[in-house]
Design a protein around this motif. Structure first.
Motif, PDB file in Angstrom:
ATOM      1  N   PHE A  15      57.282 126.537-104.415  1.00 42.63           N
ATOM      2  CA  PHE A  15      57.147 127.590-103.414  1.00 42.63           C
ATOM      3  C   PHE A  15      57.479 127.085-102.013  1.00 42.63           C
TER       4      PHE A  15
ATOM      5  N   LYS B  76      50.514 128.359-112.103  1.00 45.96           N
ATOM      6  CA  LYS B  76      50.039 129.742-112.257  1.00 45.96           C
ATOM      7  C   LYS B  76      51.210 130.673-112.582  1.00 45.96           C
ATOM      8  N   TYR B  77      52.296 130.523-111.842  1.00 45.34           N
ATOM      9  CA  TYR B  77      53.443 131.394-112.074  1.00 45.34           C
ATOM     10  C   TYR B  77      54.028 131.160-113.458  1.00 45.34           C
TER      11      TYR B  77
ATOM     12  N   TYR C 171      49.870 124.021-108.042  1.00 48.31           N
ATOM     13  CA  TYR C 171      48.991 125.095-108.493  1.00 48.31           C
ATOM     14  C   TYR C 171      49.775 126.411-108.599  1.00 48.31           C
ATOM     15  N   ILE C 172      50.543 126.751-107.553  1.00 49.07           N
ATOM     16  CA  ILE C 172      51.336 127.980-107.565  1.00 49.07           C
ATOM     17  C   ILE C 172      52.354 127.933-108.693  1.00 49.07           C
ATOM     18  N   ARG C 173      53.001 126.805-108.850  1.00 50.13           N
ATOM     19  CA  ARG C 173      53.996 126.648-109.911  1.00 50.13           C
ATOM     20  C   ARG C 173      53.367 126.857-111.283  1.00 50.13           C
TER      21      ARG C 173
ATOM     22  N   ASP D 101      51.411 123.521-104.119  1.00 54.34           N
ATOM     23  CA  ASP D 101      52.693 123.787-104.773  1.00 54.34           C
ATOM     24  C   ASP D 101      52.561 123.719-106.291  1.00 54.34           C
TER      25      ASP D 101
END
Length: 174
Positions: free
Chosen positions: A149, A10-11, A6-8, A4
């Motif tokens: 996410f 990156k986005y 990591y995705i946050r 989560d």
């Protein structure tokens, strides 16, 4: 896991921009606004459908309302039980009853009418459009750094399951 976060990161670091902020602005609605828009929309569609003898509108309104009610308890329970924080409040670790943001309610409530429409559609093209539209509020919550996410995915999936339960119930009644 750290997925989560990591995705946050990156986005927020690589994808978010003034353009994504502008594109998602239409989907930035408060929880109160969701209720103030959806309840009258369902009631209005039901009434208009009855008045115009449009059974599709009536069915959409009834199914959307039923799905919203069916999934509501699961949404509330999981939001609390997962105990997730918002990205601006802490990490993505879940801890039972630590917080009330482990599931995106905005995503849930906004996805139900579109998923209902997708399930009612006979043409693949329209199904794809409605399913796509059902994700936009969740994407705006990620864009605005309001949810991770996993929170958005859970909200959407509860909406999907709720609509599937209503659809199955309609089939059994028929």
């Amino acid at each position: 896991t750290g997925m989560d976060r990591y995705i946050r990161n990156k986005y927020q670091d690589d994808l978010r921009s003034n353009e994504t902020d502008k594109a998602t602005r239409i989907f930035n609605i408060t929880g109160t606004e969701v209720a103030l828009v959806l309840a009258p929309a369902y009631l209005g569609a039901y009434g208009a459908g009855k008045l115009l003898h449009n059974s599709t509108m009536v069915e959409w309104a009834k199914n959307s309302f039923r799905a919203t009610v069916v999934g509501g308890p699961a949404l509330v329970l999981l939001a609390a039980a997962t105990g997730g924080d918002r990205p601006t409040e802490g990490d993505s670790n879940w801890g039972a009853f630590n917080n009330f943001h482990g599931v995106s309610g905005h995503t849930y409530f906004s996805a139900v009418p579109f998923i209902t429409a997708a399930k009612m559609s006979e043409h693949t093209y329209w199904k794809a459009i409605f399913y796509g539209l059902s994700t936009f509020t969740g994407l705006s919550r990620i864009n605005d750094d309001k949810h991770y996410f996993s929170h958005v995915a859970l909200g959407w999936y509860i909406a999907y399951l709720s609509c599937a339960v209503v659809e199955k119930g309609n089939e059994q009644r028929d």
